[in-house]
Design a protein around this motif. Sequence first.
Motif, PDB file in Angstrom:
ATOM      1  N   GLY A  43       1.236   3.240  -2.639  1.00  0.00           N
ATOM      2  CA  GLY A  43       0.455   2.015  -2.571  1.00  0.00           C
ATOM      3  C   GLY A  43      -0.985   2.256  -2.200  1.00  0.00           C
TER       4      GLY A  43
ATOM      5  N   ASN B 129       1.006  -1.476   4.717  1.00  0.00           N
ATOM      6  CA  ASN B 129       1.841  -0.321   5.035  1.00  0.00           C
ATOM      7  C   ASN B 129       1.935  -0.195   6.548  1.00  0.00           C
ATOM      8  OD1 ASN B 129       3.126   2.082   5.254  1.00  0.00           O
ATOM      9  ND2 ASN B 129       1.548   3.303   4.247  1.00  0.00           N
TER      10      ASN B 129
ATOM     11  N   MET C 145       6.972  -0.708   2.456  1.00  0.00           N
ATOM     12  CA  MET C 145       5.651  -1.311   2.355  1.00  0.00           C
ATOM     13  C   MET C 145       5.787  -2.696   1.724  1.00  0.00           C
ATOM     14  SD  MET C 145       3.293   1.893   1.248  1.00  0.00           S
ATOM     15  CE  MET C 145       3.952   2.089  -0.380  1.00  0.00           C
TER      16      MET C 145
ATOM     17  N   MET D  80      -8.607  -6.104 -13.280  1.00  0.00           N
ATOM     18  CA  MET D  80      -8.222  -4.809 -12.714  1.00  0.00           C
ATOM     19  C   MET D  80      -6.829  -4.854 -12.093  1.00  0.00           C
ATOM     20  SD  MET D  80     -11.811  -3.379 -11.118  1.00  0.00           S
ATOM     21  CE  MET D  80     -11.194  -1.730 -10.805  1.00  0.00           C
ATOM     22  N   ARG D  81      -6.225  -6.024 -12.146  1.00  0.00           N
ATOM     23  CA  ARG D  81      -4.871  -6.205 -11.613  1.00  0.00           C
ATOM     24  C   ARG D  81      -4.754  -5.663 -10.191  1.00  0.00           C
ATOM     25  NH1 ARG D  81      -2.373  -8.109 -15.866  1.00  0.00           N
ATOM     26  NH2 ARG D  81      -0.368  -8.209 -14.808  1.00  0.00           N
ATOM     27  N   MET D  82      -5.619  -6.163  -9.338  1.00  0.00           N
ATOM     28  CA  MET D  82      -5.646  -5.685  -7.956  1.00  0.00           C
ATOM     29  C   MET D  82      -4.560  -6.343  -7.137  1.00  0.00           C
ATOM     30  SD  MET D  82      -9.604  -5.778  -6.985  1.00  0.00           S
ATOM     31  CE  MET D  82     -10.827  -4.814  -7.820  1.00  0.00           C
ATOM     32  N   PHE D  83      -4.020  -5.600  -6.208  1.00  0.00           N
ATOM     33  CA  PHE D  83      -3.107  -6.197  -5.252  1.00  0.00           C
ATOM     34  C   PHE D  83      -3.218  -5.494  -3.913  1.00  0.00           C
ATOM     35  CE2 PHE D  83       0.552  -3.151  -5.315  1.00  0.00           C
ATOM     36  CZ  PHE D  83       0.068  -2.305  -6.301  1.00  0.00           C
TER      37      PHE D  83
ATOM     38  N   GLN E 193     -12.306  -2.422   3.069  1.00  0.00           N
ATOM     39  CA  GLN E 193     -12.205  -1.017   2.709  1.00  0.00           C
ATOM     40  C   GLN E 193     -13.580  -0.354   2.585  1.00  0.00           C
ATOM     41  OE1 GLN E 193      -8.512  -1.498   0.130  1.00  0.00           O
ATOM     42  NE2 GLN E 193      -9.430   0.329  -0.738  1.00  0.00           N
TER      43      GLN E 193
ATOM     44  N   SER F 286      -4.349   5.275  -1.023  1.00  0.00           N
ATOM     45  CA  SER F 286      -4.822   6.625  -0.773  1.00  0.00           C
ATOM     46  C   SER F 286      -4.794   6.896   0.715  1.00  0.00           C
ATOM     47  CB  SER F 286      -6.232   6.774  -1.291  1.00  0.00           C
ATOM     48  OG  SER F 286      -7.032   5.759  -0.738  1.00  0.00           O
TER      49      SER F 286
ATOM     50  N   ASN G  44      -4.791   3.683 -12.751  1.00  0.00           N
ATOM     51  CA  ASN G  44      -3.998   2.767 -11.941  1.00  0.00           C
ATOM     52  C   ASN G  44      -3.355   3.490 -10.774  1.00  0.00           C
ATOM     53  OD1 ASN G  44      -4.567   0.523 -13.413  1.00  0.00           O
ATOM     54  ND2 ASN G  44      -2.824   0.801 -14.816  1.00  0.00           N
ATOM     55  N   PHE G  45      -2.851   2.686  -9.834  1.00  0.00           N
ATOM     56  CA  PHE G  45      -2.315   3.281  -8.599  1.00  0.00           C
ATOM     57  C   PHE G  45      -1.148   4.224  -8.867  1.00  0.00           C
ATOM     58  CE2 PHE G  45       0.689  -0.007  -9.359  1.00  0.00           C
ATOM     59  CZ  PHE G  45       1.849   0.375  -8.715  1.00  0.00           C
TER      60      PHE G  45
ATOM     61  N   VAL H  69      -1.575  -4.014  -0.471  1.00  0.00           N
ATOM     62  CA  VAL H  69      -0.335  -3.482   0.072  1.00  0.00           C
ATOM     63  C   VAL H  69      -0.486  -3.316   1.565  1.00  0.00           C
ATOM     64  CG1 VAL H  69       1.311  -1.598  -0.017  1.00  0.00           C
ATOM     65  CG2 VAL H  69       0.048  -2.221  -2.053  1.00  0.00           C
TER      66      VAL H  69
ATOM     67  N   ARG I 239      -1.683  -0.175   8.013  1.00  0.00           N
ATOM     68  CA  ARG I 239      -2.829  -0.031   7.114  1.00  0.00           C
ATOM     69  C   ARG I 239      -2.693  -1.013   5.969  1.00  0.00           C
ATOM     70  NH1 ARG I 239      -4.071   5.631   8.016  1.00  0.00           N
ATOM     71  NH2 ARG I 239      -2.823   6.080   9.844  1.00  0.00           N
ATOM     72  N   GLU I 240      -3.838  -1.418   5.471  1.00  0.00           N
ATOM     73  CA  GLU I 240      -3.815  -2.288   4.300  1.00  0.00           C
ATOM     74  C   GLU I 240      -4.712  -1.718   3.227  1.00  0.00           C
ATOM     75  OE1 GLU I 240      -4.840  -5.930   6.115  1.00  0.00           O
ATOM     76  OE2 GLU I 240      -2.764  -6.492   6.469  1.00  0.00           O
ATOM     77  N   HIS I 241      -4.236  -1.775   2.004  1.00  0.00           N
ATOM     78  CA  HIS I 241      -5.010  -1.207   0.908  1.00  0.00           C
ATOM     79  C   HIS I 241      -5.055  -2.176  -0.257  1.00  0.00           C
ATOM     80  CE1 HIS I 241      -4.763   2.734   2.736  1.00  0.00           C
ATOM     81  NE2 HIS I 241      -3.497   2.461   2.963  1.00  0.00           N
ATOM     82  N   VAL I 242      -6.168  -2.139  -0.945  1.00  0.00           N
ATOM     83  CA  VAL I 242      -6.209  -2.836  -2.219  1.00  0.00           C
ATOM     84  C   VAL I 242      -6.238  -1.768  -3.302  1.00  0.00           C
ATOM     85  CG1 VAL I 242      -7.568  -4.293  -3.733  1.00  0.00           C
ATOM     86  CG2 VAL I 242      -7.398  -4.827  -1.297  1.00  0.00           C
ATOM     87  N   VAL I 243      -5.324  -1.877  -4.238  1.00  0.00           N
ATOM     88  CA  VAL I 243      -5.265  -0.899  -5.316  1.00  0.00           C
ATOM     89  C   VAL I 243      -5.175  -1.600  -6.661  1.00  0.00           C
ATOM     90  CG1 VAL I 243      -4.311   1.049  -4.041  1.00  0.00           C
ATOM     91  CG2 VAL I 243      -2.799  -0.713  -4.883  1.00  0.00           C
ATOM     92  N   PRO I 244      -5.626  -0.941  -7.704  1.00  0.00           N
ATOM     93  CA  PRO I 244      -5.600  -1.564  -9.033  1.00  0.00           C
ATOM     94  C   PRO I 244      -4.316  -1.236  -9.795  1.00  0.00           C
ATOM     95  CG  PRO I 244      -6.880   0.441  -9.118  1.00  0.00           C
ATOM     96  CD  PRO I 244      -6.328   0.344  -7.714  1.00  0.00           C
ATOM     97  N   GLY I 245      -4.049  -2.010 -10.817  1.00  0.00           N
ATOM     98  CA  GLY I 245      -2.992  -1.652 -11.763  1.00  0.00           C
ATOM     99  C   GLY I 245      -1.640  -2.263 -11.469  1.00  0.00           C
ATOM    100  N   ASN I 246      -1.619  -3.441 -10.863  1.00  0.00           N
ATOM    101  CA  ASN I 246      -0.340  -4.105 -10.625  1.00  0.00           C
ATOM    102  C   ASN I 246       0.306  -4.484 -11.947  1.00  0.00           C
ATOM    103  OD1 ASN I 246       1.797  -5.572  -9.670  1.00  0.00           O
ATOM    104  ND2 ASN I 246       0.562  -7.365  -9.104  1.00  0.00           N
TER     105      ASN I 246
END
Lengths: 518, 435
Positions: free
Chosen positions: B98, A409, A416, A402-405, A437, B100, A327-328, A407, B72-79
């Motif tokens: 938030g 910045n 953020m 995967m509980r994606m969200f 991405q 990489s 996870n992040f 962000v 910048r915008e990112h999609v990340v897992p594990g919310n």
Amino acid sequence: MSMQMLDDGNKLIFEGADWDYDKIKRAYDAIERIAFDEMGLDIYPNQIEVITAEQMLDAYSSIGMPLMYKHWSFGKHFAQDETLYRKGLRGLAYEIVINSSPCISYIMEENSMTMQTLVIAHAAFGHNHFFKNNNLFRQWTDARGILDYLEFAKTFILKCEERYGHQAVERTLDAAHALMSHGVHRYPRKQPLDLREEQRREDERQEYNRKMYNDLWRTVPTKPGVKESVSAVENRKALLALPEENILYFLEKKAPRLHQWQREILRIVRRVAQYFYPQKQTKLMNEGCATYTHYYIMNRLHQKGLMSDGALLEFLHSHTSVVFQPNFDDPRFSGINPYAIGFAMMQDIERIATNPTEEDREWFPDYAGNGDAMGTLREAWANFRDESFVLQYLSPALMRKMRMFEVRNDASEPEMLVEAIHNERGYRKVRKALARQYDIGYLEPDIQIVDVDLAGDRKLILQHRVINRVLLDESDARAVLRHIANLWGYEVMLMEVDATTEAVLKEHTVSASSLLLS
Amino acid sequence: MNIIDRRLNPKGKSLANRQRFLRRAKEQIVKAVRDSSGKRSIQDIENGDKISISTGGVREPSFHRSASGGLREHVVPGNKEFVEGDTIPRPEGGGGRGGSEGSPDGDGEDDFRFVLSREEFLDIFMEDLELPDLVKQKIKQTENYSLHRAGYSSSGSPSNLNLVRTMRNSLSRRIALRRPKPEEIERLEQEIADLEAGGTDDARLAELRGELERQLRRSKVIPYLDPVDVRYNRFERVPRPVAQAVMFCLMDVSGSMTEHMKDLAKRFFILLYLFLKRRYRHVDIVFIRHTHEAKEVDEETFFYSAETGGTVVSTALEEMRRIIADRYPEAEWNIYAAQASDGDNMSNDNAKSAALLENVILPMCQYFAYIEVSQDYEGGLGGALGSTLGRETDLWRTYKLVAKPGAPIAMRKVRTRREIFPVFRDLFSRENATA
């Protein structure tokens, strides 16, 4: 009766960890049956090569190709990889597979038999199928010609080193390498690439170029004060075919002071860059396809009683570590693992095709519940690249899982912002952001050659269209510009221009050190 | 499917690339080697080493976006807890909790370490000292004999009896000739005793007795250990060069010796050590430092500790004599000495030093090298000290008296690092190196 029992007892294709050619042959045949009959894969002929760990390091450091021209950067990567490997900080990849026909997969002698089976399923079938069928690879690469072409490149560069000296060749290669990511044509060509043909036409081209009339030399400085007309600018740009985003291509064709051999080196580097371009765009899909394939095959081998429980456990151990997604907020997090998301998406497609929920039917009416998981997957593998694949196939169910969200910045804001999460309102936004991405066109800065100051000092003018106010890394950009200036032979200027407002944000000017030409 | 074994293919395909890389990174590597040889102990210098170099000259730049600034915008897992519109504090340094952000496509390379082989290291190390070719002169080598194991023989002295080999021969002979084992005889006797006590089966008893007698006879006829079994270790006398040398490093560590001077001295000692190491199987180093008194110390103290005090050179020579008498009999050791000094000495000590050197030390030594180190004038400042600029130092004049033609002593002056190798070569390249 006893025959039957004997048969059953001997069904395992291998036992124990050691491998030998016989076992590999048997494993390969068993895998092939599953791959062809059950999965309907379509592959180039396979060639499996057994190598040592040291040879794997070698292959690694020359970007995975079995033969490559010589350059110090490969030596540097070898030194780095070797140090990490010897310290035990990094294991070696289990496999390297080359997009060529026959498709070459390397297996390491240190691997256990289970690992060899896994590698064959993963590389020799998964990647191989992807290389042969994905449309990007079909359009951009010539699997049959690549090894011959690299052989040619290697010999050519060796000869150049003999004739013009190490240093001159090294400088040219350094410059070309710095521009590698801006040395590809991004849009499909009309004819399939034939590298052998390219090579044969080289002599002809040289002869033609020698005689060719170079527009740059015709230019005479005009009287000062005379304003250039708009049509003259347009005319000049048309003559030089500007704007041009393939910087290597432009320099190869138009740089006035390069020697013929230097142009050919630029061409070689450009070809190599182009060859790897599809791989850059399909990392997620390619690994997802190979991982899905090996997972399916290994499980089927076990179900059919061809592989022991122990081997299955060994396989699962390495499989899970490959598809692990931290996870992040995990210290191990370093972005989204292409193996993890690729594999998860492939499995998700299988689930939707065979056992869809109401939501899936609504989101994916085309294939939800069609019962043909394999067919759906093969179609996806053939027709998409990472960006469009995510945009088309990422399901709400997987985003939740995967509980994606997303962000946002913004450097001008103090904090953020969570832009969207895995809920009804957020699915499409998250999916779109994730797809972006993987969009090379978005990831790599958009830099084009826009003009040449022909009337004046032949200054080359480049433009970076800045998205979201993210400028180039300055020291690296200047270093690359110096390379461009050395190739071009005259001053080079790069303008960073905001893509929406057209405002010039920054300018870099670098003049040629002329070392390259001395 | 084709399966091909490539394991026997020529190895080191990347060797050419490695060489190109070394050539490319030469400057940094030379610097790294230089730094590293300054830090390392003399004995270690021969091993290859991990060298860290900065990626400056071997950086591979590319166009990529900077790691900071902009949107910048990112999609990340594990919310776990966030909902839309939540804000997250930006972690220090702009990096991303938030995402990489750390240059997604850039190469954030740090310095990296890699291993030079021993040869590569020495090459570069020697090159630093501008080494054209190593020593031309052959230092006298006396031959000596040593014993080497050379298989077995059937005769020899009892002290060389090879028990294992002997017992193995005995065992195989006993097995081949079927000598009965003691347990077997014991078993027969036991059975006979049982039968005698029970006394029912006379026929069996007679048979067993016969058998026992036969076995006893066999065990007498076939000895447990026969002379043919015996093996002795065999040794051969092999002529070999005298394989040991001791090197005395003498250094004046009085306050006037600067770090620069010590560094010059260290480099000189390293060269001497490498040179001796190539000639002898075993080299000892003895570090003696002195002010107005001398002491044997370890390398660390020798090079890195500062002292003050007067300078009495003869104390070091005395100490050397004492150590030789103690541990290094002249007959068995090749003795070398190198003395580094800035040339200062108490004037009343000069005569004593000269006498000691001439009458005691030199007769014992294979070679005695005296190098006089001084400030690097290119570095400025040092001129003021002027110890070797015009006049000769006390010590220099003293030693000059001793350095008659034929005496195994040589003297040189060294000011800069560059001069070390030429001086060294000079010292060791002629039969009678004299000032």
